[in-house]
Design an enzyme around this catalytic site. Structure first.
Site, mmCIF file in Angstrom:
data_model
loop_
_atom_site.group_PDB
_atom_site.id
_atom_site.type_symbol
_atom_site.label_atom_id
_atom_site.label_comp_id
_atom_site.label_asym_id
_atom_site.label_seq_id
_atom_site.Cartn_x
_atom_site.Cartn_y
_atom_site.Cartn_z
ATOM 1 N N ASP A 1 14.528 -9.847 4.428
ATOM 2 C CA ASP A 1 14.258 -9.073 3.218
ATOM 3 C C ASP A 1 15.200 -7.876 3.135
ATOM 4 O O ASP A 1 14.777 -6.731 2.962
ATOM 5 C CB ASP A 1 12.799 -8.615 3.180
ATOM 6 C CG ASP A 1 12.356 -8.195 1.780
ATOM 7 O OD1 ASP A 1 13.041 -8.583 0.808
ATOM 8 O OD2 ASP A 1 11.351 -7.483 1.657
ATOM 9 N N GLY B 1 0.826 -1.191 0.000
ATOM 10 C CA GLY B 1 0.000 0.000 0.000
ATOM 11 C C GLY B 1 0.863 1.245 0.000
ATOM 12 O O GLY B 1 2.091 1.173 -0.080
#
Length: 682
Positions: free
Chosen positions: A487, A374
């Site tokens: 990540d 988002g």
């Protein structure tokens, strides 16, 4: 009819009975013992010294010491600790029982520990004073779940985190509290306790308890009640009260009997005397009735409470049919300050109105960027402080689990090279994370932009590499939690106004236990191109998989080339195979970004490439730890070993990063690769 003498005798007998009954019911509850780590059979001299040591400890307990540690002249070390809420009598009784029982259960051991509900006693032939030992441990939990199986109990975690924070401010290293949790129209109590042995300092106590919290997340957090007790510290969480009530204030002493003047002779008969006898009789009967009633109430309530506690050990499950959003919201609101004008470093719960005002109702003008989760918006609080708001999209593949994970993890981390989470908001359908605003957005916005990359001179790039390395070492080795990021990439490194790096995006991070080396998952998260081969292919991840990602990132920083989607015009090969070929051909200088190659120290740049190649070796065991990486970065005198070939197979599977910031950055760096065919929540 009772005479005054009979009444007093009755009260004395009743008092003796109550005292005896109370004494019987206050016997300590033995839970477990462990005769561990023995270095040999105890001889007569050892046993004699141990007996004398136990007598000394029992003597201290009789003198109302709730904790005491002592050693003998032949190097036997022992201590006891009574639970912080128990009475002096209970403590004394528990220590007395413990010194006898531990000898019966561990007659030949030189190292042993015994746990009661009310106290713990341990001894060893090595000095353990001041060391935060968590093993061996006693783990007990109710067989019933508090939520769906495997679902963490955020109320328990929040309450215990509060207590750990407060216990570090107390000399007694003991803290207990209760809270009421509202689930729908139900109000459910919860009770927590944390305690450390008082030979520890404050920092060691906090580390000990935090290590147990990590273990609790594995074994117990979905249960309605549990405890973990180690040699140096303990945690307990229940849905009923298990501590002793504070002692009642001393009763007001009865009025002294003052001899009264003899009444005048009764000239009018025995009326007044009869009245006096009736009053005394009624008062006596009333007093006896009151005492009897109180005794009955005490007896039945006490036995009922004991039965209730026994029943809870195997009791029915209490269904908490709340969703994750509600439970996380309760956890956050209970443990954060609901203010927006504070700069104390604490996390806050922001109400939605504050966020809407700060971001101008999430206007496009305030939008910094957007990833798979988002958009991210810039905002300004009423005190002028700038913030970055990460707004989780309803369609995002990063769900509540990642949101919860990021909040809980980053709230516990404090390091100059980690992004600072200011707080969050869970209202209506919004899931919002509020971070410090980073003026220079993320590293990829500079590194891979043909114009902005010129702002990254060699000094800045070297500083960024060093900062990221220090942040990762903190996550892996120096924080109170062992955290694997999973990540690590350029878009998850933020740059402040002085271009100092801060690692961000902990949505996919995982906590490891203190002795855990690796874990396995069938749901791979992260970004291909940065993933270690064992993780991308087999789902195995560890600190060394983060080291691999860091190596890729180092190569990108030195070369200015993006590994994802790399395509050399003359060779159909991956980024890593291209780097490896040039390195082996002695052409490492060709890897250096052309914008800095003429102004940077070539030897330093080549050394960074060498260290990066050590980090991306195919075998995880060959890769250095982050602490070793930092040593190699800091000292030119450390000889670097020859790296082995990197895993070219992973390079051939690289696909484009669909969550590119297009050079704009997000202001928070929370731009995760959201590849529908390759990424999922863990």
């Amino acid at each position: 009819m009772f005479s005054l003498r009979n009444y007093i005798v009755f009260l004395l007998l009743l008092f003796a009975f109550l005292t005896l009954t109370s004494s019987i019911n206050s016997q300590p509850t033995l839970r477990h013992n462990d005769c561990y780590g023995s270095t040999g059979t105890a001889n007569a001299s050892y046993n004699s010294s141990l007996t004398a040591l136990f007598e000394s400890l029992s003597s201290k307990a009789s003198q109302n010491y709730s904790f005491y540690n002592e050693s003998s002249n032949i190097s036997i070390y022992s201590l006891y600790l009574c639970r912080g809420d128990v009475s002096n009598e209970t403590c004394k009784s528990c220590v007395s029982s413990a010194t006898q029982e531990i000898r019966n259960r561990c007659p030949s051991s030189k190292t042993a520990i015994i746990w009661y509900d009310e106290c713990t006693l341990r001894y060893a032939d090595v000095n353990f004073f001041g060391k935060p030992d968590t093993q061996p441990w006693l783990i007990m939990n109710n067989v019933e779940n508090t939520t769906s199986p495997g679902q963490p109990n955020f109320y328990a975690r929040g309450l215990l985190e509060q207590l750990i924070g407060r216990v570090n401010e107390k000399d007694r290293l003991f803290e207990t509290d209760e809270q009421i949790v509202k689930i729908g129209d139900r109000s459910l109590p919860s009770y927590g306790l944390v305690q450390c042995t008082r030979d520890l300092d404050v920092g060691s106590c906090g580390k000990c308890l935090s290590d147990l919290v990590v273990e609790a997340q594995v074994c117990c957090e979905s249960k309605i009640g549990w405890r973990i007790s180690g040699p140096s510290c303990s945690l307990r969480y229940e849905n009923y009260s298990f501590t002793e009530p504070p002692p009642a204030p001393p009763a007001t002493p009865p009025s002294q009997l003052v001899p009264q003047a003899q009444p005048p002779p009764d000239n009018g008969g025995g009326g007044k005397k009869t009245t006096k006898i009736i009053v005394i009789t009624i008062a006596s009967i009333a007093s006896i009735a009151v005492v009897a009633a109180l005794f009955g109430f005490w007896y039945y309530s006490s036995s009922g409470r004991r039965k209730q506690e026994r029943d809870r050990e195997t009791g029915q499950e209490i269904p908490l049919r709340n969703n994750l959003a509600r439970s996380l919201s309760m956890h956050l609101m209970d443990n954060m300050h609901a203010r927006d004008d504070d700069d104390s470093g604490e996390m806050h719960y922001f109400d939605l109105t504050t966020i809407l005002t700060a971001t101008n109702n999430f206007s496009d003008v305030n939008k910094l960027g957007e990833g798979g989760f988002g958009p991210v918006y810039k905002g300004k609080l009423i005190n002028g402080k700038e913030i970055a708001v990460k707004r989780l999209s309803m369609k995002s593949k990063q769900g509540l689990e990642e949101f919860k994970n990021e909040v809980i993890l980053i709230a516990k981390l404090q390091h100059k090279n980690l992004v600072r989470l200011l707080g969050c908001c869970l209202e209506e359908d919004e899931k919002l994370l509020v971070y410090e605003f980073m003026a220079n957005t993320s590293l990829d916005a500079f590194l891979f932009d043909p114009n902005k990359c010129k702002d990254l001179d060699w000094a800045k790039r070297k500083n960024i590499v060093n900062g990221i390395a220090k942040g990762l070492q903190y996550l892996h080795e120096d924080s109170r939690l062992k955290i694997i990021h999973r990540d690590m990439k350029a878009s998850n490194v933020l740059l402040d106004d002085e271009m100092n790096p801060k690692i961000s995006d902990f949505g996919t991070a995982r906590i490891f236990g203190s002795n855990q080396m690796e874990a396995n998952t069938i749901r791979i998260v992260g970004t291909y191109g940065y993933m270690a081969p064992e993780y991308a292919m087999e789902g195995l991840f560890s600190m060394k998989s983060d080291v691999y990602s860091f190596g890729i990132l180092m190569l990108e920083i030195v070369s200015g080339k993006k590994n994802s989607g790399f395509n050399h015009p003359d060779r159909a090969q991956s980024f890593l195979s291209y780097v490896w070929q040039l390195w082996n051909e002695g052409k490492g200088v060709e890897l250096i970004d052309q914008t800095i190659v003429d102004i940077c120290p070539i030897s330093e740049a080549l050394r960074l490439i060498h260290i990066a190649l050590l980090c991306v070796q195919e075998d995880p065991n060959d890769r250095p730890t982050m602490s070793r990486v930092n040593l190699m970065l800091a000292s030119k005198s450390i000889n670097l070993p020859k790296p082995s070939a990197p895993p070219f197979s992973v390079g051939r599977l690289i696909i484009f990063d669909q969550s590119s910031t297009n050079g704009t950055g997000t202001g928070t760096g929370f731009v995760t690769s959201d590849l529908s065919s390759t990424s999922a929540s863990s």
